[in-house]
Design a protein around this motif. Structure first.
Motif, PDB file in Angstrom:
ATOM      1  N   UNK A 146       0.834  -1.208   0.000  1.00  0.00           N
ATOM      2  CA  UNK A 146       0.000   0.000   0.000  1.00  0.00           C
ATOM      3  C   UNK A 146       0.865   1.252   0.000  1.00  0.00           C
ATOM      4  N   UNK A 147       1.951   1.231   0.776  1.00  0.00           N
ATOM      5  CA  UNK A 147       2.829   2.394   0.856  1.00  0.00           C
ATOM      6  C   UNK A 147       3.486   2.673  -0.492  1.00  0.00           C
ATOM      7  N   UNK A 148       4.016   1.632  -1.147  1.00  0.00           N
ATOM      8  CA  UNK A 148       4.774   1.869  -2.379  1.00  0.00           C
ATOM      9  C   UNK A 148       3.877   2.100  -3.596  1.00  0.00           C
ATOM     10  N   UNK A 149       2.692   1.516  -3.606  1.00  0.00           N
ATOM     11  CA  UNK A 149       1.758   1.849  -4.679  1.00  0.00           C
ATOM     12  C   UNK A 149       1.341   3.313  -4.563  1.00  0.00           C
ATOM     13  N   UNK A 156      -4.063   2.642  -9.877  1.00  0.00           N
ATOM     14  CA  UNK A 156      -4.687   1.681 -10.790  1.00  0.00           C
ATOM     15  C   UNK A 156      -3.746   0.555 -11.193  1.00  0.00           C
ATOM     16  N   UNK A 157      -2.448   0.677 -10.848  1.00  0.00           N
ATOM     17  CA  UNK A 157      -1.473  -0.359 -11.198  1.00  0.00           C
ATOM     18  C   UNK A 157      -1.231  -1.345 -10.050  1.00  0.00           C
ATOM     19  N   UNK A 158      -2.061  -1.295  -9.011  1.00  0.00           N
ATOM     20  CA  UNK A 158      -1.826  -2.120  -7.816  1.00  0.00           C
ATOM     21  C   UNK A 158      -1.750  -3.610  -8.149  1.00  0.00           C
ATOM     22  N   UNK A 159      -2.495  -4.045  -9.180  1.00  0.00           N
ATOM     23  CA  UNK A 159      -2.468  -5.472  -9.522  1.00  0.00           C
ATOM     24  C   UNK A 159      -1.146  -5.898 -10.159  1.00  0.00           C
TER      25      UNK A 159
END
Length: 302
Positions: A146-149, A156-159
């Motif tokens: 969560x921190x680096x996303x 939107x690139x979390x996946x």
């Protein structure tokens, strides 16, 4: 001095530099302080404290990763390393999430470099972060993700970001394949809760083979872009990026892409020949059209 000795000395020096703070704050400092006494002997400058003998990165280019290794992702789901390959290349990094300094700097450097790479995690490539500490949990991995996303600035690139934890057998398989050497060391409280390790990220091909290593905590966006384009088999990136991968060659000793003059000359020759060919084709069509117009005029006047 041979290139092999230079490379060996380089990664050992890097290991010494990145471990200084953690070691000085722990009981292991007593072992490191004895290093200065060794320098009085012959060739003492080539020796390392015993605790650092197994620390470093041995580059194993073209090595197949253990795709059957079992891990747990940041949602608590059991996964295989191979689940992240087959469609696109990946950037792999080995850290531990409770690292007091170095690992955060490494991940900060990676996120900062990726901000300037015009490719999309989850679409063009994946980021795979694996903890070397078997005691760390998916909950801790989720917080790091969560921190680096958020730091990356594109939620939107979390996946495309995968923060994994695992048990010792899977970790050993992965660190062995990548040549990542590390040892447990005491923290400030004297307990073995920290790790001495070097810092590196690896670019991995679509089929899970190690393609390139970048050492340190700061990474060149150009090198990462070229590495990912090459690792994808030139299937991602713009036509300009694909041309650049032809002109630049990855040098594992410097961890950078170097311009190959011969390839530039070859590419220039191809462009020149294409230009001359196009010019000759246009001139031929022009002369042919003039000839036809002349024959037509002659026939009409005849």
């Amino acid at each position: 001095m041979t290139k092999q000795n230079t490379t060996r000395g380089g990664w050992r020096a890097a290991a010494m530099a990145v471990l200084g703070c953690a070691l000085l704050c722990s009981p292991v400092a007593a072992q490191v302080s004895s290093y200065g006494d060794k320098q009085m002997g012959e060739n003492a400058g080539d020796q390392l404290p015993q605790v650092l003998e197994k620390v470093g990165v041995t580059q194993r280019l073209d090595q197949q990763l253990p795709l059957d290794a079992q891990f747990v992702d940041d949602t608590g789901k059991s996964v295989r390393l191979g689940d992240y390959f087959g469609k696109r290349p990946a950037i792999l990094t080995l850290v531990y999430y409770n690292c007091p300094m170095l690992c955060s700097e490494e991940l900060d450097g990676l996120a900062g470099a990726l901000e300037m790479v015009k490719l999309t995690p989850g679409k063009d490539f994946d980021v795979i972060v694996v903890s070397i500490d078997p005691s760390e949990t998916p909950e801790l991995a989720a917080k790091k993700k969560a921190y680096y996303v958020k730091r990356y600035g594109r939620p939107e690139t979390a996946n495309g970001w995968h923060f994994l934890t695992g048990q010792r057998p899977a970790i050993d398989k992965l660190t062995g394949a990548t040549g990542f050497g590390y040892v447990r060391v005491p923290g400030p409280d004297g307990r073995l809760t920290q790790f001495a390790h070097a810092s590196a990220i690896e670019v991995v091909t679509t089929d899970g083979k190690l393609a390139q290593y970048y050492l340190g905590v700061e990474y060149s966006p150009k090198d990462i872009l070229l590495g990912l384009v090459e690792a994808s088999g030139n299937k991602i990136g713009s036509p300009v990026a694909n041309i650049l991968t032809y002109c630049y060659h990855y040098d594992p000793h410097t961890n950078k892409h170097s311009l190959i003059v011969a390839r530039v000359v070859q590419l220039g020759g191809v462009v020149t020949m294409a230009g001359l060919g196009g010019f000759m084709f246009l001139m031929f069509r022009r002369d042919l059209k003039i000839g036809r117009d002349h024959d037509l005029t002659k026939k009409e006047n005849g």
